[in-house]
Design a protein around this motif. Structure first.
Motif, mmCIF file in Angstrom:
data_model
loop_
_atom_site.group_PDB
_atom_site.id
_atom_site.type_symbol
_atom_site.label_atom_id
_atom_site.label_comp_id
_atom_site.label_asym_id
_atom_site.label_seq_id
_atom_site.Cartn_x
_atom_site.Cartn_y
_atom_site.Cartn_z
ATOM 1 N N ALA A 141 0.832 -1.202 0.000
ATOM 2 C CA ALA A 141 0.000 0.000 0.000
ATOM 3 C C ALA A 141 0.868 1.254 0.000
ATOM 4 C CB ALA A 141 -0.930 -0.003 1.223
ATOM 5 N N LYS A 173 2.660 1.563 -3.429
ATOM 6 C CA LYS A 173 1.758 1.935 -4.514
ATOM 7 C C LYS A 173 1.399 3.421 -4.435
ATOM 8 C CE LYS A 173 -2.871 1.165 -6.280
ATOM 9 N NZ LYS A 173 -4.202 0.630 -5.941
ATOM 10 N N THR A 174 1.063 3.858 -3.237
ATOM 11 C CA THR A 174 0.673 5.257 -3.068
ATOM 12 C C THR A 174 1.830 6.187 -3.411
ATOM 13 O OG1 THR A 174 -0.943 4.654 -1.406
ATOM 14 C CG2 THR A 174 -0.184 6.929 -1.391
ATOM 15 N N LEU A 217 2.290 6.127 -7.241
ATOM 16 C CA LEU A 217 1.263 6.891 -7.957
ATOM 17 C C LEU A 217 1.527 8.382 -7.822
ATOM 18 C CD1 LEU A 217 -2.026 4.931 -7.200
ATOM 19 C CD2 LEU A 217 -0.807 5.120 -9.367
ATOM 20 N N GLY A 218 2.131 8.745 -6.683
ATOM 21 C CA GLY A 218 2.483 10.146 -6.471
ATOM 22 C C GLY A 218 3.421 10.659 -7.549
ATOM 23 N N ARG A 270 1.397 10.374 -11.224
ATOM 24 C CA ARG A 270 0.317 11.338 -11.446
ATOM 25 C C ARG A 270 0.761 12.778 -11.240
ATOM 26 N NH1 ARG A 270 -4.731 8.126 -8.650
ATOM 27 N NH2 ARG A 270 -4.644 6.321 -10.036
ATOM 28 N N LYS A 274 2.621 17.773 4.115
ATOM 29 C CA LYS A 274 1.187 17.634 3.879
ATOM 30 C C LYS A 274 0.456 16.981 5.034
ATOM 31 C CE LYS A 274 1.091 17.820 -1.057
ATOM 32 N NZ LYS A 274 1.387 17.012 -2.241
ATOM 33 N N THR A 278 0.391 13.762 5.608
ATOM 34 C CA THR A 278 0.064 12.364 5.344
ATOM 35 C C THR A 278 1.043 11.430 6.055
ATOM 36 O OG1 THR A 278 1.238 12.639 3.268
ATOM 37 C CG2 THR A 278 -1.140 12.638 3.164
ATOM 38 N N ARG A 325 -0.257 11.010 9.480
ATOM 39 C CA ARG A 325 -1.446 10.169 9.470
ATOM 40 C C ARG A 325 -1.062 8.708 9.251
ATOM 41 N NH1 ARG A 325 -7.403 11.630 7.056
ATOM 42 N NH2 ARG A 325 -8.387 10.116 8.387
ATOM 43 N N LEU A 340 -5.194 13.979 3.077
ATOM 44 C CA LEU A 340 -5.499 12.948 2.098
ATOM 45 C C LEU A 340 -4.482 13.095 0.968
ATOM 46 C CD1 LEU A 340 -9.343 13.527 1.872
ATOM 47 C CD2 LEU A 340 -8.250 11.548 2.929
ATOM 48 N N TYR A 341 -4.310 12.059 0.173
ATOM 49 C CA TYR A 341 -3.442 12.182 -0.993
ATOM 50 C C TYR A 341 -4.279 12.803 -2.105
ATOM 51 C CZ TYR A 341 -0.223 9.305 1.584
ATOM 52 O OH TYR A 341 0.618 8.837 2.547
ATOM 53 N N TYR A 393 -3.671 13.373 -5.089
ATOM 54 C CA TYR A 393 -3.548 12.779 -6.426
ATOM 55 C C TYR A 393 -4.234 11.415 -6.508
ATOM 56 C CZ TYR A 393 0.343 10.436 -4.071
ATOM 57 O OH TYR A 393 1.107 9.732 -3.182
ATOM 58 N N LEU A 394 -4.840 10.996 -5.383
ATOM 59 C CA LEU A 394 -5.618 9.756 -5.415
ATOM 60 C C LEU A 394 -7.097 10.121 -5.354
ATOM 61 C CD1 LEU A 394 -3.771 7.482 -2.794
ATOM 62 C CD2 LEU A 394 -3.376 7.618 -5.245
ATOM 63 N N GLU A 443 -9.279 5.269 -3.653
ATOM 64 C CA GLU A 443 -7.871 4.910 -3.465
ATOM 65 C C GLU A 443 -7.339 5.361 -2.108
ATOM 66 O OE1 GLU A 443 -6.341 5.080 -8.118
ATOM 67 O OE2 GLU A 443 -6.567 6.935 -6.980
ATOM 68 N N PHE A 452 -6.010 2.850 0.714
ATOM 69 C CA PHE A 452 -4.680 2.992 1.318
ATOM 70 C C PHE A 452 -4.765 2.916 2.843
ATOM 71 C CE2 PHE A 452 -1.568 5.938 3.258
ATOM 72 C CZ PHE A 452 -0.408 5.221 2.982
ATOM 73 N N TYR A 453 -5.668 3.726 3.427
ATOM 74 C CA TYR A 453 -5.744 3.729 4.891
ATOM 75 C C TYR A 453 -6.277 2.406 5.425
ATOM 76 C CZ TYR A 453 -4.232 8.521 4.908
ATOM 77 O OH TYR A 453 -3.472 9.635 4.748
ATOM 78 N N HIS A 466 -9.794 12.716 -8.719
ATOM 79 C CA HIS A 466 -8.782 12.929 -7.685
ATOM 80 C C HIS A 466 -9.317 13.865 -6.603
ATOM 81 C CE1 HIS A 466 -5.336 11.816 -10.646
ATOM 82 N NE2 HIS A 466 -6.163 10.832 -10.402
#
Ligand SMILES: Nc1ncnc2c1ncn2[C@@H]1O[C@H](COP(=O)(O)OP(=O)(O)OP(=O)(O)O)[C@@H](O)[C@H]1O
Ligand SMILES: [Mg+2]
Lengths: 420, 318
Positions: free
Chosen positions: A12, A15-16, A19-20, A23, A252, A254, A257, B87-88, B90-91, B95, B99-100, B132
């Motif tokens: 996970a 992948k995240t 994708l960052g 994208r 950010k 994240t 979190r 939150l991301y 770009y997702l 998604e 993820f969480y 997104h």
């Protein structure tokens, strides 16, 4: 179950993170398109061959050979050999402009005027007695041949030193070959038993130049550059990206979190590493494939060594990135530090030009960099086709530096976790 | 039984004492409000409970686990909704939730089910789910931000200003959701600087100011604590002693008296009561029966705002 859960978490995170990049247009540009862009530039600049194309050398020829000249009271307008030289220059692909006059830089239409304006790269002045000299037309009063000399003049543009050197070398090389032909003709005129002595006198020393047997294929410059670009991939997609990931996520929120969740810091690190490694391989792949497709690079594909060396090199690159990412306060700071470190480093890893062209101290510094070792390994296996055991010392160096830098990165990351 | 126990917790940032020796408990199933002005230390306290920040001193237990010694167990129990939207971008929503969810160990069918349930909760339409997060409105982001904390069905939920920036309609919708979480037996700590929110939702409230808890109790307990009372203020065309006596005799009226309006120099009647809504009509009726015209009526309830002002001498939102 625990293992399955951990794998799920690592996947996970990876992948995240990945994708960052995929994208994010800027990230895509710098990790995938920039390398491509770069290889295209290198390819078109240096790709054709190691030597300069003669067609790009513009020679202004002032052929005086056809002009009237008195040969021992006999007027001769014999200009055949001068014309032959010009023709030969043309057939050797030099670009030839003819001029009547050497002239001076202020008189439009003369050769000197053209070279002063950069229209031509060199001026060759073929003297009026060129044919006469080479065809032994000069005799003494008794009719015996007299050896005379004829001076070809070559003027090159001094404002472009390297260009002038290349031009000079090319024309001299060509001219000496041309003249040699006539030398042979002259030697034929001498009695047979004397010819070998004359030959020695004419050319006391000759240098035979040929390429040593390093590779079986003939290599072009681009073939050397492409393996070197893999070192740049480590700096761009490895070091730069790694220095951004955690810094960005921390800015950010994240990252905070993520660690609220029951996921160990090691898992987060592993996920990030895998994503980053994938990025490095992807970007390396783009480099190599574009080298092959666009420039037909001629390389040896020792895939296991390439993959292994890239992995070991990534440990160092990502380790440095982690340190940057952990010690900086935010995204911008991390980015600036990464750029400040990686941009100058590019010139010390022997990717653009050989380290031997640099000052001693810079060479010592460059040689110590793991990225230089990677470039060396890649050149060894991809251009020289050396076997695995020939690169073992450098692979070991990469392993040790990878372990050290990645461990330091991990320590920095752990410290950063404590001061969120 | 307590789900959260906070024991003499202090947090110091360089020169700021953000949380100053706080002790408090949150019982299982309680909806606990942390009310306080900006900079009171609410978020710092929540961040310490969730393990993002370590206390400078003191201990915190969640579900009877020490948050530092048994951090993994605590993390499983907690669902944390940060104050800022985290939150991301770009997702897309799905998604992000995936993820969480995976971080919390969900996978396969279970993960899918939870994601679908929470997507319903976010009220995003099908198209939005695939866009997104960066394209979402503030309210959409808020709801996904909350949903991301609920995937693993946590027993203890920390909500840091969940309704900030929402319009009244969305705010009320969210209040309903919070109440439904409470009705499922979840323990909830709700951070807010809006007293209506705390009053509406919470069974127990801690009022924080400058890193300290200055009052703790149920909303009605807090109101009682300060000696302010609910008042009905009448402006009549004339007053008489008989009218005051008549009003006093209405059941539910604790006191009535005439007072001089400072600005307009008119006389007003002040009626003190515990439940102003119930007796308002009686008060007005007996005034009219007395032959007095009522020019205006004003009703002032004692609010948590008054409690805060009384305790600190400052207003909650400034
Ligand atoms: N990381 C930090 N470094 C330094 N000071 C901090 C940090 N985090 C919070 N503070 C300070 O601690 C105090 C409490 O901040 P906190 O965010 O807990 O307040 P809050 O009650 O949540 O306020 P708000 O209602 O605005 O969210 C503030 O003075 C803030 O400036
Ligand atoms: Mg806050």
């Amino acid at each position: 179950m625990k293992v399955k859960r951990a794998i799920n978490q690592v996947a996970a995170v990876a992948k995240t993170d990945f994708l960052g990049v995929l994208r994010n247009k800027t990230a895509i540009f710098f990790t995938l398109l920039f390398p491509l862009f770069f290889i295209v530039i290198i390819g078109f600049t240096f790709g054709q061959s190691g030597t300069t194309e003669t067609s790009s050398i513009v020679v202004g020829v002032v052929n005086l050979d056809g002009e009237l000249i008195a040969v021992n009271a006999t007027n001769s307008i014999n200009g055949t050999i001068g014309d032959l030289l010009v023709e030969a220059l043309e057939s050797a692909n030099f670009t030839i402009y003819g001029y009547d006059d050497y002239g001076d830089r202020d008189t439009n239409g003369t050769a000197a005027y053209a070279i002063s304006r950069g229209d031509i790269d060199a001026i060759m002045v073929i003297p009026a007695n060129f044919t006469e000299t080479l065809s032994f037309q000069y005799t003494d009063n008794l009719g015996a041949q007299v050896a005379t000399q004829s001076h070809l003049q070559l003027h090159v543009d001094p404002t472009d030193t390297t260009g002038a050197l290349i031009t000079q070398q090319s024309i001299l090389g060509f001219t000496s070959a041309f003249v040699k032909q006539y030398q042979q003709v002259a030697i034929q005129q001498v009695p047979a038993d004397m010819q070998s002595y004359i030959q020695v006198l004419a050319d006391p020393i000759t240098v035979l130049v040929s390429d040593a047997e390093v590779t079986e294929e003939e290599l072009q410059w681009i073939d050397y550059m492409v393996p070197g670009t893999l070192g740049l991939v480590l700096l761009w997609s490895g070091l730069n990206h790694a220095s951004m990931t955690i810094a960005t996520e921390r800015t950010k929120g994240t990252f905070q979190r993520m660690i609220i969740a029951p996921v160990s810091p090691t898992i987060v690190l592993l996920g990030k590493f895998i994503s980053n490694l994938t990025l490095v391989y992807m970007s390396g792949f783009v480099m190599l494939v574009s080298g092959v497709l666009l420039f037909q690079v001629n390389l040896y594909w020792n895939i296991p060594v390439i993959i292994l060396a890239m992995f070991l090199g990534s440990l160092s690159a990502i380790g440095i990135g982690l340190i940057i990412s952990s010690v900086t306060k935010n995204e911008e700071a991390a980015n600036s530090i990464a750029v400040i470190i990686s941009v100058p480093l590019q010139f010390f890893i022997g990717a653009f030009f050989p380290l031997t062209m640099m000052p001693e101290a810079a060479q010592v510094f460059g040689e110590a960099l793991p990225f230089t070792k990677l470039v060396n390994i890649m050149k060894d296996v991809m251009t020289r086709n050396l076997p695995f055991d020939a690169v073992i010392p450098e692979l070991l160096y990469l392993t040790v530096s990878g372990i050290i830098l990645f461990s330091l990165g991990t320590i920095a990351y752990r410290i950063a976790l404590k001061r969120l | 039984m307590n789900d959260i126990e906070i024991n003499s917790v202090t947090k110091r940032f360089e020169d700021t004492l953000a949380v100053n020796d706080i002790s408090m408990n949150v019982a299982k199933g309680e909806l606990f409000g942390l009310l306080g002005p900006n900079g009171a230390g609410k978020s710092t306290l929540t961040k310490m409970i969730s393990g993002i920040l370590n206390p400078t001193s003191g201990t915190i237990k969640v579900g009877n686990y020490d948050i530092q010694k048994d951090s993994m167990k605590v993390k499983e129990l907690l669902g944390v909704v940060p104050q800022d939207i985290v939150l991301y971008d770009y997702l897309n929503a799905k998604e992000n939730l995936s993820f969480y969810g995976r971080l919390y160990g969900l996978s396969g069918k279970k993960l899918k089910e939870r994601i679908n349930e929470l997507l319903k909760f976010t009220q995003l339409d099908k198209k939005a789910v695939k866009r997104h997060v960066s394209t979402y409105s503030g309210g959409m982001k808020r709801r996904v931000n909350i949903a991301a904390a609920l995937l693993h069905e946590p027993q203890v939920i920390l909500l840091d200003e969940p309704t900030a920036g929402l319009d009244p309609q969305n705010k009320h919708a969210l209040w309903e959701i919070i109440q439904s979480l409470k009705s499922q037996g979840k323990t909830i700590v709700l951070t807010t600087h809006m007293m209506e929110e705390a009053e509406e939702l919470c069974s127990k409230i801690a009022i924080m100011d400058q890193g300290k808890i200055i009052a703790l109790g149920s909303p009605s307990e807090l109101v009682k604590k300060i000696k302010l009372e609910n008042t009905i203020t009448l402006v009549p065309d004339k007053t008489s002693a008989r009218l005051i006596e008549e009003i006093k005799s209405i059941s539910g009226v604790k006191n009535a008296y005439t007072a001089q309006d400072e600005n307009e120099k008119t006389e007003t009647i002040k009626v003190i009561t515990d439940n102003p809504d119930d007796i308002l009509s009686d008060v007005v009726a007996s005034t009219v029966n007395n032959g007095t015209k009522v020019l205006s009526v004003q009703l002032s309830r004692v609010t948590l705002e008054d409690v805060f002002i009384t305790l600190t001498g400052r207003s909650l939102r400034e």
